[in-house]
Design a protein around this motif. Sequence first.
Motif, PDB file in Angstrom:
ATOM      1  N   ARG A 118       0.904  -1.088  -0.001  1.00 11.36           N
ATOM      2  CA  ARG A 118      -0.053  -0.065  -0.104  1.00 11.36           C
ATOM      3  C   ARG A 118       0.802   1.256   0.072  1.00 11.36           C
ATOM      4  NH1 ARG A 118      -5.688  -0.273   1.000  1.00 11.36           N
ATOM      5  NH2 ARG A 118      -6.162  -2.294   1.570  1.00 11.36           N
ATOM      6  N   GLU A 119       1.773   1.223   0.728  1.00  7.40           N
ATOM      7  CA  GLU A 119       2.688   2.664   0.999  1.00  7.40           C
ATOM      8  C   GLU A 119       3.454   2.932  -0.173  1.00  7.40           C
ATOM      9  OE1 GLU A 119       1.116   1.404   5.163  1.00  7.40           O
ATOM     10  OE2 GLU A 119       2.146   0.417   3.390  1.00  7.40           O
ATOM     11  N   PRO A 120       4.208   1.991  -0.504  1.00  9.50           N
ATOM     12  CA  PRO A 120       4.837   2.344  -1.789  1.00  9.50           C
ATOM     13  C   PRO A 120       4.214   2.585  -2.964  1.00  9.50           C
ATOM     14  CG  PRO A 120       5.541  -0.152  -1.433  1.00  9.50           C
ATOM     15  CD  PRO A 120       4.423   0.577   0.034  1.00  9.50           C
ATOM     16  N   LEU A 121       3.012   1.654  -3.264  1.00  8.71           N
ATOM     17  CA  LEU A 121       2.151   2.253  -4.328  1.00  8.71           C
ATOM     18  C   LEU A 121       1.593   3.472  -4.190  1.00  8.71           C
ATOM     19  CD1 LEU A 121       0.310  -1.255  -5.060  1.00  8.71           C
ATOM     20  CD2 LEU A 121       2.377  -0.101  -6.579  1.00  8.71           C
ATOM     21  N   PHE A 122       1.155   4.006  -2.959  1.00  7.14           N
ATOM     22  CA  PHE A 122       0.637   5.173  -2.768  1.00  7.14           C
ATOM     23  C   PHE A 122       1.536   6.356  -3.151  1.00  7.14           C
ATOM     24  CE2 PHE A 122       1.146   8.840   0.246  1.00  7.14           C
ATOM     25  CZ  PHE A 122       0.041   9.528  -0.189  1.00  7.14           C
ATOM     26  N   TYR A 158       7.599  14.487  -1.174  1.00  8.05           N
ATOM     27  CA  TYR A 158       8.262  14.694   0.056  1.00  8.05           C
ATOM     28  C   TYR A 158       6.887  14.801   1.110  1.00  8.05           C
ATOM     29  CZ  TYR A 158      12.528  15.168  -1.953  1.00  8.05           C
ATOM     30  OH  TYR A 158      13.799  14.774  -2.740  1.00  8.05           O
ATOM     31  N   VAL A 159       5.738  15.507   0.926  1.00  2.55           N
ATOM     32  CA  VAL A 159       4.621  15.359   1.737  1.00  2.55           C
ATOM     33  C   VAL A 159       4.088  14.121   1.848  1.00  2.55           C
ATOM     34  CG1 VAL A 159       2.272  16.484   2.139  1.00  2.55           C
ATOM     35  CG2 VAL A 159       4.459  17.938   1.272  1.00  2.55           C
ATOM     36  N   GLY A 160       4.120  13.251   0.425  1.00  3.99           N
ATOM     37  CA  GLY A 160       3.648  11.890   0.599  1.00  3.99           C
ATOM     38  C   GLY A 160       4.203  11.194   1.458  1.00  3.99           C
ATOM     39  N   LEU A 161       5.424  11.206   1.457  1.00  4.04           N
ATOM     40  CA  LEU A 161       6.470  10.374   2.433  1.00  4.04           C
ATOM     41  C   LEU A 161       6.110  10.904   3.575  1.00  4.04           C
ATOM     42  CD1 LEU A 161       8.540   8.380   3.013  1.00  4.04           C
ATOM     43  CD2 LEU A 161      10.240  10.104   2.316  1.00  4.04           C
ATOM     44  N   ALA A 162       5.865  12.145   4.002  1.00  6.75           N
ATOM     45  CA  ALA A 162       5.468  12.495   5.362  1.00  6.75           C
ATOM     46  C   ALA A 162       4.463  11.977   5.903  1.00  6.75           C
ATOM     47  CB  ALA A 162       5.594  14.293   5.621  1.00  6.75           C
ATOM     48  N   LEU A 163       3.374  11.883   5.102  1.00 12.40           N
ATOM     49  CA  LEU A 163       2.121  11.371   5.622  1.00 12.40           C
ATOM     50  C   LEU A 163       2.366   9.797   5.800  1.00 12.40           C
ATOM     51  CD1 LEU A 163      -1.067  11.259   5.845  1.00 12.40           C
ATOM     52  CD2 LEU A 163      -1.120  10.815   3.358  1.00 12.40           C
ATOM     53  N   VAL A 164       3.156   9.017   5.060  1.00 12.20           N
ATOM     54  CA  VAL A 164       3.417   7.753   5.137  1.00 12.20           C
ATOM     55  C   VAL A 164       4.078   7.449   6.660  1.00 12.20           C
ATOM     56  CG1 VAL A 164       4.795   5.579   4.416  1.00 12.20           C
ATOM     57  CG2 VAL A 164       3.239   6.867   2.719  1.00 12.20           C
ATOM     58  N   LEU A 165       5.194   8.257   6.681  1.00 11.81           N
ATOM     59  CA  LEU A 165       5.838   7.924   7.894  1.00 11.81           C
ATOM     60  C   LEU A 165       5.169   8.392   9.272  1.00 11.81           C
ATOM     61  CD1 LEU A 165       9.365   9.380   6.641  1.00 11.81           C
ATOM     62  CD2 LEU A 165       8.667   6.978   6.753  1.00 11.81           C
ATOM     63  N   ALA A 166       4.409   9.482   9.197  1.00  9.73           N
ATOM     64  CA  ALA A 166       3.698  10.062  10.341  1.00  9.73           C
ATOM     65  C   ALA A 166       2.608   8.850  10.607  1.00  9.73           C
ATOM     66  CB  ALA A 166       3.083  11.269   9.927  1.00  9.73           C
ATOM     67  N   LEU A 167       2.150   8.115   9.758  1.00 13.39           N
ATOM     68  CA  LEU A 167       1.120   7.016  10.013  1.00 13.39           C
ATOM     69  C   LEU A 167       1.747   5.801  10.755  1.00 13.39           C
ATOM     70  CD1 LEU A 167      -1.108   7.062   7.043  1.00 13.39           C
ATOM     71  CD2 LEU A 167      -1.659   7.969   9.155  1.00 13.39           C
ATOM     72  N   GLN A 168       3.014   5.886  10.500  1.00 12.86           N
ATOM     73  CA  GLN A 168       3.908   4.627  11.220  1.00 12.86           C
ATOM     74  C   GLN A 168       4.408   4.745  12.688  1.00 12.86           C
ATOM     75  OE1 GLN A 168       3.629   2.161   9.068  1.00 12.86           O
ATOM     76  NE2 GLN A 168       2.724   3.433   7.671  1.00 12.86           N
ATOM     77  N   VAL A 169       4.147   6.004  13.289  1.00 13.76           N
ATOM     78  CA  VAL A 169       4.569   6.142  14.523  1.00 13.76           C
ATOM     79  C   VAL A 169       3.687   6.855  15.438  1.00 13.76           C
ATOM     80  CG1 VAL A 169       7.086   6.463  13.515  1.00 13.76           C
ATOM     81  CG2 VAL A 169       5.442   8.751  13.910  1.00 13.76           C
ATOM     82  N   ILE A 199      -3.972  17.581  -3.975  1.00 11.69           N
ATOM     83  CA  ILE A 199      -5.040  16.771  -4.289  1.00 11.69           C
ATOM     84  C   ILE A 199      -4.356  15.490  -4.977  1.00 11.69           C
ATOM     85  CG2 ILE A 199      -6.911  16.895  -6.165  1.00 11.69           C
ATOM     86  CD1 ILE A 199      -6.899  19.666  -5.930  1.00 11.69           C
ATOM     87  N   CYS A 200      -3.437  15.145  -5.640  1.00 16.15           N
ATOM     88  CA  CYS A 200      -3.011  14.036  -5.961  1.00 16.15           C
ATOM     89  C   CYS A 200      -2.766  13.191  -4.777  1.00 16.15           C
ATOM     90  CB  CYS A 200      -1.662  14.147  -6.800  1.00 16.15           C
ATOM     91  SG  CYS A 200      -2.080  14.810  -8.290  1.00 16.15           S
ATOM     92  N   ILE A 201      -2.141  13.772  -3.622  1.00 14.95           N
ATOM     93  CA  ILE A 201      -1.834  13.050  -2.288  1.00 14.95           C
ATOM     94  C   ILE A 201      -3.206  12.575  -1.743  1.00 14.95           C
ATOM     95  CG2 ILE A 201      -0.888  13.075  -0.009  1.00 14.95           C
ATOM     96  CD1 ILE A 201       1.254  15.044  -1.042  1.00 14.95           C
ATOM     97  N   THR A 202      -4.196  13.587  -1.862  1.00 15.40           N
ATOM     98  CA  THR A 202      -5.412  13.120  -1.140  1.00 15.40           C
ATOM     99  C   THR A 202      -6.099  12.024  -1.992  1.00 15.40           C
ATOM    100  OG1 THR A 202      -5.681  15.403  -0.594  1.00 15.40           O
ATOM    101  CG2 THR A 202      -7.490  14.154  -0.536  1.00 15.40           C
ATOM    102  N   VAL A 203      -6.169  12.145  -3.174  1.00 16.99           N
ATOM    103  CA  VAL A 203      -6.748  11.066  -4.018  1.00 16.99           C
ATOM    104  C   VAL A 203      -6.266   9.810  -3.989  1.00 16.99           C
ATOM    105  CG1 VAL A 203      -7.186  10.342  -6.587  1.00 16.99           C
ATOM    106  CG2 VAL A 203      -7.638  12.638  -5.878  1.00 16.99           C
ATOM    107  N   MET A 204      -4.907   9.640  -3.884  1.00 18.26           N
ATOM    108  CA  MET A 204      -4.237   8.482  -3.801  1.00 18.26           C
ATOM    109  C   MET A 204      -4.415   7.938  -2.394  1.00 18.26           C
ATOM    110  SD  MET A 204      -3.361   7.854  -6.614  1.00 18.26           S
ATOM    111  CE  MET A 204      -3.482   8.844  -8.353  1.00 18.26           C
ATOM    112  N   ALA A 205      -4.485   8.745  -1.406  1.00 19.16           N
ATOM    113  CA  ALA A 205      -4.370   8.191  -0.056  1.00 19.16           C
ATOM    114  C   ALA A 205      -5.853   7.557   0.183  1.00 19.16           C
ATOM    115  CB  ALA A 205      -4.171   9.379   0.996  1.00 19.16           C
ATOM    116  N   ARG A 206      -6.922   8.152  -0.427  1.00 17.84           N
ATOM    117  CA  ARG A 206      -8.034   7.680  -0.399  1.00 17.84           C
ATOM    118  C   ARG A 206      -8.259   6.426  -0.919  1.00 17.84           C
ATOM    119  NH1 ARG A 206     -12.712  12.054  -0.908  1.00 17.84           N
ATOM    120  NH2 ARG A 206     -13.838  10.293  -0.278  1.00 17.84           N
TER     121      ARG A 206
END
Length: 232
Positions: free
Chosen positions: A86-90, A140-151, A194-201
Amino acid sequence: MFKRIILPIAVLLLAMIGLGLLVTKVFAHTWPFTVEDGVDRGFAGERTGGWSAVSLFFSTLASTPVIIAVTAAVAVVLRLVLKRWREPLFLCAAVCAQAVVFFFTTLFIDRSRPDVPKMDESPPTSSFPSGHTSAAFALYVGLALVLALQVRRTWLKVICWSLVLVPVAVALARLYRGMHHPSDVTASFVNGAICITVMARAILDRAVRWALPSRRPPRAQASRPTTPSAAA
């Protein structure tokens, strides 16, 4: 996939093209777009050797080869560490989506670079939007979201979200180097967000099931033993 990814990205592309037409055609001679050249001249007038080196670093950090290399490397690390897709594909999907929107928008919007001395070679694309900025935002914001969800700890989340400063620095670097107008980088923030939001959902949301429903053949009814009919 169509409703969650293709349709929203298509709508975003149309919105970006419409925004570009508003900026370059409808409101080109209206405030605040009339003062954008002054902002670029202000950056150009404050150039120094030290700040030029810093701007080159952040501009290079968001260049196409670096974005591709960092995205691929981070995706591999996420797959190996988290042991899921999920995370790498996102992350890859967010970066690719912003690139698609950026590229097709530049085909419709023809905007010249700022009228100041440029510190980089101008790519053959329109100034609107900034590809460097939207790519940096998505990555970098997409990576921040992924990392923040892990901690779980707040201070670790703050460190993760500090990656948001990277696309901000990239945007300022592109302005400093005379490559974009302020509205170009602002539109790129919208594209990346918006691309981050779409792919996150569509990808990160655990409620979204990826597997197709199983189509097992119906169980054959057990044959009932037939009792021999009583002799007449």
